[in-house]
Design an enzyme around this catalytic site. Sequence first.
Site, PDB file in Angstrom:
ATOM      1  N   CYS A 148       3.169  -3.502  -6.017  1.00  0.00           N
ATOM      2  CA  CYS A 148       2.847  -2.606  -7.126  1.00  0.00           C
ATOM      3  C   CYS A 148       3.241  -3.316  -8.423  1.00  0.00           C
ATOM      4  O   CYS A 148       4.379  -3.769  -8.552  1.00  0.00           O
ATOM      5  CB  CYS A 148       3.620  -1.291  -7.003  1.00  0.00           C
ATOM      6  SG  CYS A 148       3.506  -0.297  -8.492  1.00  0.00           S
TER       7      CYS A 148
ATOM      8  N   LYS B 280       1.399  -6.048   2.100  1.00  0.00           N
ATOM      9  CA  LYS B 280       0.418  -6.085   1.012  1.00  0.00           C
ATOM     10  C   LYS B 280       0.994  -6.896  -0.139  1.00  0.00           C
ATOM     11  O   LYS B 280       2.037  -6.549  -0.698  1.00  0.00           O
ATOM     12  CB  LYS B 280       0.061  -4.678   0.550  1.00  0.00           C
ATOM     13  CG  LYS B 280      -1.057  -4.670  -0.495  1.00  0.00           C
ATOM     14  CD  LYS B 280      -1.585  -3.264  -0.737  1.00  0.00           C
ATOM     15  CE  LYS B 280      -2.720  -3.237  -1.747  1.00  0.00           C
ATOM     16  NZ  LYS B 280      -3.225  -1.874  -1.972  1.00  0.00           N
TER      17      LYS B 280
ATOM     18  N   GLY C 256     -12.186  -4.512  -5.346  1.00  0.00           N
ATOM     19  CA  GLY C 256     -13.518  -4.476  -5.956  1.00  0.00           C
ATOM     20  C   GLY C 256     -14.702  -4.380  -5.020  1.00  0.00           C
ATOM     21  O   GLY C 256     -15.836  -4.644  -5.430  1.00  0.00           O
TER      22      GLY C 256
END
Lengths: 300, 250
Positions: A128, A163, A240
Amino acid sequence: MVHIDTAIAGIQLSNPMMLASGILDENGYTMLEILKKGAAAVVTKSIGTSERTGYKPPVVVPIQGGLLNAVGLANPGIDNFRDEMKIALSGNRPVFGSIFGATADEFLQLGLKMEEYGATAVELNLSCPHVAGYGTEVGSDPVLVEDIVNTLKSNLKIPVFAKLSPNVTDIVEIAKAAQKADALVLINTVRAMSIDIHARKAVLTNRYGGLSGQAIKNVGVRYVYEVSKETGKEIIGVGGIENAEDLIEYIMAGASAVQIGTALYTQGKDVFSRIAAGLVEFMESEGFNRISEMIGVAVE
Amino acid sequence: MIAKIISEVEKLGRNTVTIRFRWDQEVQPGQFLMVWLPRHSEIPISVSHTGPMKGITIRSYGETSAAMIGLREGDRIFFRGPYGRPFDTKPVRKLIVGGGSGMAGLLPLIDSDARGVVSARTSSDLLFADRFAEGHVTVVTDDGSSGIKGYAIDGLKSLPLDEFDMMYVCGPELMLKSILDYIVDKPIPAQFSLERIMKCGIGVCDSCSIDGKQLCTEGPTFTKEELLGMHEFGTARLTESGKRIQIGRH
């Protein structure tokens, strides 16, 4: 006959698409709805040890080519998330619990809870970009990343995904530190900002945020390619993806599955079924029978 | 963000104003804007005036709305939108039922034939009851300081519901729930505008969701039939952090 099912860390997925963490994944009923719309799995909002309200709005800014966000890790705290997991799991598809913490011990507590709640796997938010003390601040330290991943791997029975952030100098170094993870998730949002020229002020309350959507797709493809080539790890590609061509690019760069988030804003909830149809069409016309035949074919 | 110069601020009682500004964008009744007050916050506000001279009606609830009602003519207003699924305005004979500041989003629906039930906690909180034609409005207050003493539903009970083509309702969720329960087996179609914590306005943050639908993109207006199938309606919602809570009794 074309088959679009795939697998990641031994988990079967009916198609390569899952919901990315942070989008429409706070309420169990919304996750159920996303599964009904065709996602093969969902990743929950990132959950921490205690309740956080996050930043004051604006927390999301629509911009050309995507979204800029700094929600601030708003979450109800792990103890209040049991019900949402139960509701989401009633869809009988994989639910991956995303967690964030500052230390290996915090991640472990959260991981054990997610396992108890029935999560199919955990996804470690090491990326994050907009909260001090968490995310990228943890995920850019290879020693800490290795400690967190290894701690969870030796204590959890369910698979562990890491991640990672694109906001680091050398992602391969971090990917290698997370070597023991069952899969790597690449990439989180790219640190960015937007200024309102009439207000003469940053729009996001937090000023800095993370950029997602079309604008970062080719950044994501490059990271997936590079990490796949350098580590040979299983990868979940994210960043995306709006159509079948974008998804196929990620698969050919080395991803076994992908995540979709911002496209829910640009394309709506039918994005999963539309991409699935486009994927079948492409595989038929190009002579691919299985997703596995496409994974990493572009890597050289 | 869109930035417009405020052309007028109309005071509507102690803690409520309507801010007017010219904006040549089509906005339909039931839609809302995400209005940003720099250095404070961004909040969803219904469009109360949908003509070329737009208007938003703001009642002071929290820190940001309290600061917004202090805006003056000539100041800039920042916002994005319009967002949300509008009301279906085709039905001719309209029954409009508003609770508290919920009347703001219903104002554009009021025409010379419309019948209204306007409710509030107390008489000074009543909004737009004076916009209906003479004899077309029933006023209800919790404390009986004006009109009937009771809740919105008490104002409905004396009305011949079968004489209307559509009921439009906006107010606190428990008021909406009580009205839905009352009309469930009555032959009147209805549309309800809901309000929940909203952060993004564009269907991504999941704060305002109800039964998997996002108020900001798939609502905030829902039909009677849609709401009847929802089990989070009137029972549970998420707080700012995402914590599930029961919706309290009023």
